[in-house]
Design an enzyme around this catalytic site. Structure first.
Site, short mmCIF file in Angstrom:
data_model
loop_
_atom_site.label_atom_id
_atom_site.label_comp_id
_atom_site.label_asym_id
_atom_site.label_seq_id
_atom_site.Cartn_x
_atom_site.Cartn_y
_atom_site.Cartn_z
N LYS A 13 0.83 -1.21 0.00
CA LYS A 13 0.00 0.00 0.00
C LYS A 13 0.86 1.26 0.00
CE LYS A 13 -2.27 -1.02 3.83
NZ LYS A 13 -1.70 -2.32 4.24
N ARG A 88 -9.20 1.01 9.18
CA ARG A 88 -8.87 -0.38 9.51
C ARG A 88 -9.99 -1.06 10.29
NH1 ARG A 88 -2.87 0.38 9.28
NH2 ARG A 88 -1.89 -1.62 9.53
N ARG A 127 11.59 -7.15 4.47
CA ARG A 127 11.46 -5.76 4.95
C ARG A 127 12.05 -5.63 6.36
NH1 ARG A 127 5.64 -2.75 4.70
NH2 ARG A 127 5.29 -3.75 6.70
N ARG A 133 12.09 -2.60 10.92
CA ARG A 133 10.84 -2.22 11.60
C ARG A 133 10.49 -3.29 12.60
NH1 ARG A 133 5.72 -0.28 8.04
NH2 ARG A 133 4.60 -1.37 9.69
N ARG A 144 -0.29 -9.13 13.46
CA ARG A 144 -0.85 -8.04 12.63
C ARG A 144 -1.77 -8.62 11.56
NH1 ARG A 144 4.10 -5.20 10.35
NH2 ARG A 144 2.65 -3.65 9.56
P1 AMP Z 1 1.04 0.34 9.16
O1 AMP Z 1 2.33 1.04 8.90
O2 AMP Z 1 -0.12 0.94 8.43
O3 AMP Z 1 1.12 -1.16 8.98
O4 AMP Z 1 0.70 0.57 10.72
C1 AMP Z 1 1.58 0.15 11.75
C2 AMP Z 1 0.80 0.01 13.06
O5 AMP Z 1 0.22 1.26 13.42
C3 AMP Z 1 -0.38 -0.95 12.99
O6 AMP Z 1 0.01 -2.30 13.20
C4 AMP Z 1 -1.27 -0.42 14.13
O7 AMP Z 1 -0.77 -0.80 15.40
C5 AMP Z 1 -1.09 1.08 13.99
N1 AMP Z 1 -2.07 1.66 13.05
C6 AMP Z 1 -1.82 2.23 11.83
N2 AMP Z 1 -2.96 2.65 11.23
C7 AMP Z 1 -3.96 2.32 12.09
C8 AMP Z 1 -5.39 2.45 12.03
N3 AMP Z 1 -6.01 3.00 10.97
N4 AMP Z 1 -6.10 2.00 13.09
C9 AMP Z 1 -5.52 1.45 14.17
N5 AMP Z 1 -4.18 1.27 14.28
C10 AMP Z 1 -3.40 1.70 13.26
#
Ligand code: AMP
Length: 194
Positions: A13, A88, A127, A133, A144
């Site tokens: 994404k 989400r 990654r 990360r 996740r």
């Molecule tokens: P991402 O980089 O989008 O995979 O986000 C990393 C982490 O941030 C996720 O595993 C969640 O813990 C938190 N996070 C990011 N976006 C959201 C969202 N829209 N709602 C809830 N938690 C989020």
């Protein structure tokens, strides 16, 4: 045009959102990036969300909705947004619909990047090595993915019922995926202009 890029973690994404920004003059809103910046800056919000992010759970709807609303207000005169990693949960999707409606706009297109679980695990271990990360650690990644299946996948019927969902094969190489997305958006743009 407001686009939601939808898919499990590591579906690509972020990569595709950055390409769309370059090609369509849109602004990318990644709640994951916003939360990581807050952590890096050592803010109260950053400290609050650290534990939940490191264990693969979701930060509260209230927190991420507030982050998004702040950005919608800060970027009023632009061509549109690409939502990456947001919404989400169904509650977030409803809040996004309301937030956009109150600003006289809407989600126009939801693009789902479809990627098999085994491909995701393979991508994420690479990654983890490249970007370091913490939440890409294979054990946390499994959490996740489970969180995605339980709380985020129910958004598919939500957007499908609104007639906004299109699927793209997210397992092809980056350029091919990007071309598929461009084709979808060009058809949808043409239909909207009719
Ligand atoms: P991402 O980089 O989008 O995979 O986000 C990393 C982490 O941030 C996720 O595993 C969640 O813990 C938190 N996070 C990011 N976006 C959201 C969202 N829209 N709602 C809830 N938690 C989020």
């Amino acid at each position: 045009m407001n686009i939601v890029l939808f898919g499990p973690p590591a579906a690509g994404k972020g990569t595709q959102a950055r390409k769309l920004v370059a090609d369509h003059n849109l602004i990318q809103l990644s709640t994951g990036d916003m939360l990581r910046s807050a952590r890096k800056a050592g803010t109260e919000l950053g400290r609050k969300v650290a534990c939940i992010m490191d264990t693969g759970g979701l930060v509260s709807d209230e927190i991420v909705i507030a982050l998004i609303e702040e950005q919608l207000d800060a970027n009023r005169d632009i061509a549109g947004f690409i939502f990456d990693g947001f919404p989400r949960t169904v509650a977030q999707a409803r809040a996004l619909d309301r937030a956009l409606e109150s600003r006289c706009t809407a989600v126009h297109s939801v693009i789902r990047l479809r990627v098999d679980g085994t491909v995701l695990l393979d991508r994420v271990s690479r990654r983890f090595e490249d970007e370091n990360r913490e939440d890409d650690n294979p054990e946390i990644f499994k959490e996740r993915l489970a969180t995605y299946n339980e709380q985020t996948a129910p958004l598919l019927p939500y957007y499908s019922a609104q007639g906004k969902l299109t699927e793209v094969n997210g397992m092809a190489d980056v350029e091919t995926v990007s071309l598929s997305i461009a084709k979808v958006l060009s058809v949808q743009n043409a239909l909207r202009r009719r």
